[in-house]
Scaffold this motif. Structure first.
Motif, short mmCIF file in Angstrom:
data_model
loop_
_atom_site.label_atom_id
_atom_site.label_comp_id
_atom_site.label_asym_id
_atom_site.label_seq_id
_atom_site.Cartn_x
_atom_site.Cartn_y
_atom_site.Cartn_z
N SER A 143 -4.71 -31.89 -1.14
CA SER A 143 -3.59 -32.37 -0.35
C SER A 143 -2.82 -31.18 0.20
CB SER A 143 -2.68 -33.26 -1.18
OG SER A 143 -2.12 -32.52 -2.24
N GLY A 144 -2.13 -31.41 1.28
CA GLY A 144 -1.31 -30.38 1.89
C GLY A 144 -0.91 -30.82 3.27
N PRO A 145 0.17 -30.27 3.80
CA PRO A 145 0.66 -30.67 5.11
C PRO A 145 -0.08 -29.96 6.25
CG PRO A 145 2.14 -29.06 4.18
CD PRO A 145 1.05 -29.31 3.15
N VAL A 146 -1.39 -30.05 6.23
CA VAL A 146 -2.22 -29.40 7.24
C VAL A 146 -3.18 -30.43 7.83
CG1 VAL A 146 -2.12 -27.11 6.16
CG2 VAL A 146 -3.93 -28.69 5.52
N ARG A 147 -3.69 -30.11 9.00
CA ARG A 147 -4.72 -30.94 9.64
C ARG A 147 -6.07 -30.45 9.14
NH1 ARG A 147 -4.22 -29.81 15.50
NH2 ARG A 147 -5.86 -31.36 15.66
N GLN A 148 -6.84 -31.32 8.52
CA GLN A 148 -8.15 -30.93 7.99
C GLN A 148 -9.25 -31.62 8.78
OE1 GLN A 148 -8.47 -30.55 3.65
NE2 GLN A 148 -6.39 -31.39 3.52
N VAL A 149 -10.21 -30.83 9.22
CA VAL A 149 -11.35 -31.35 9.96
C VAL A 149 -12.60 -31.03 9.15
CG1 VAL A 149 -12.62 -31.30 12.14
CG2 VAL A 149 -10.15 -30.90 12.13
N PHE A 150 -13.25 -32.07 8.63
CA PHE A 150 -14.45 -31.91 7.81
C PHE A 150 -15.68 -32.12 8.69
CE2 PHE A 150 -12.64 -31.61 3.60
CZ PHE A 150 -11.35 -32.07 3.81
N LEU A 151 -16.52 -31.08 8.77
CA LEU A 151 -17.70 -31.12 9.63
C LEU A 151 -18.95 -30.76 8.82
CD1 LEU A 151 -16.15 -29.19 12.64
CD2 LEU A 151 -16.66 -31.63 12.56
N PRO A 152 -20.03 -31.52 8.99
CA PRO A 152 -21.27 -31.24 8.26
C PRO A 152 -22.06 -30.09 8.92
CG PRO A 152 -21.57 -33.14 9.67
CD PRO A 152 -20.13 -32.72 9.82
#
Length: 186
Positions: free
Chosen positions: A104-113
């Motif tokens: 968790s955290g106040p960031v934008r996370q983009v998960f890419l394979p």
């Protein structure tokens, strides 16, 4: 005002090269830039990261990045170590094939394979270029055409530019598709 980037992973994943390519592209666009590599004593398999600072105008004041605005996490240890240091509202680009948790955290996370995408393209050696494409799609810090010119210069003589161009565009497109589905995990 500049933008701070941190790319982190294992040695041998192309982390340092990714940062170097980004820095070269920024220089070609007449931006202030610094590239600062850091790595463990191991040749492969140890830790590796690099900080890139890009100033739109003027010189870079400090090459050190303690709190990145953009983090590219190639693997789980890097994700666990650096996500908490990413500035609130920052972007974290994650190779989801090697990261099986979501902090968790106040960031934008983009998960890419990234690994899977590069396997489909024919080579795991292009994971860093795939992630570079994603970084450009999500930040527009330099023009895609400028990065492609740098890729051609570096990989053209080795005969692997076509693969790297495909990896770049695949990462760019995949990140673009997920940009509206970015996770902010609080």
């Amino acid at each position: 005002m500049g933008k701070n980037f941190l790319m982190a992973g294992f040695g041998g994943q192309g982390v340092l090269l990714m940062g170097e390519l980004l820095a070269k592209a920024a220089l070609l666009e007449n931006k202030g830039v610094s590239w600062l590599p850091a790595y463990g004593p191991e040749m492969r398999g140890g830790t590796a990261n690099c900080a890139v600072v890009i100033e739109e105008e003027g010189e870079v004041v400090s090459p050190l990045v303690f709190e990145p605005e953009v983090l590219v996490a190639f693997n789980k240890p890097s994700y666990l170590k650096f996500l908490p240091k990413t500035v609130p509202g920052g972007i974290v680009i994650v190779n989801s094939d090697l990261v099986d948790v979501k902090l968790s955290g106040p960031v934008r996370q983009v998960f890419l394979p990234a690994n899977q995408a590069c396997l489909e393209l024919g080579s795991m050696k292009a994971v860093n270029i795939y992630l570079l494409g994603a970084l450009i799609a999500l930040t527009s810090v330099v023009k895609a055409e400028t990065i492609l010119g740098v890729l051609k210069e570096v990989f053209g003589p080795k005969g692997v530019y076509p693969l790297n161009e495909k990896a770049f565009w695949r990462g760019y497109d995949d990140a673009g598709k997920r940009a509206n589905h970015v996770e902010t995990v609080n």
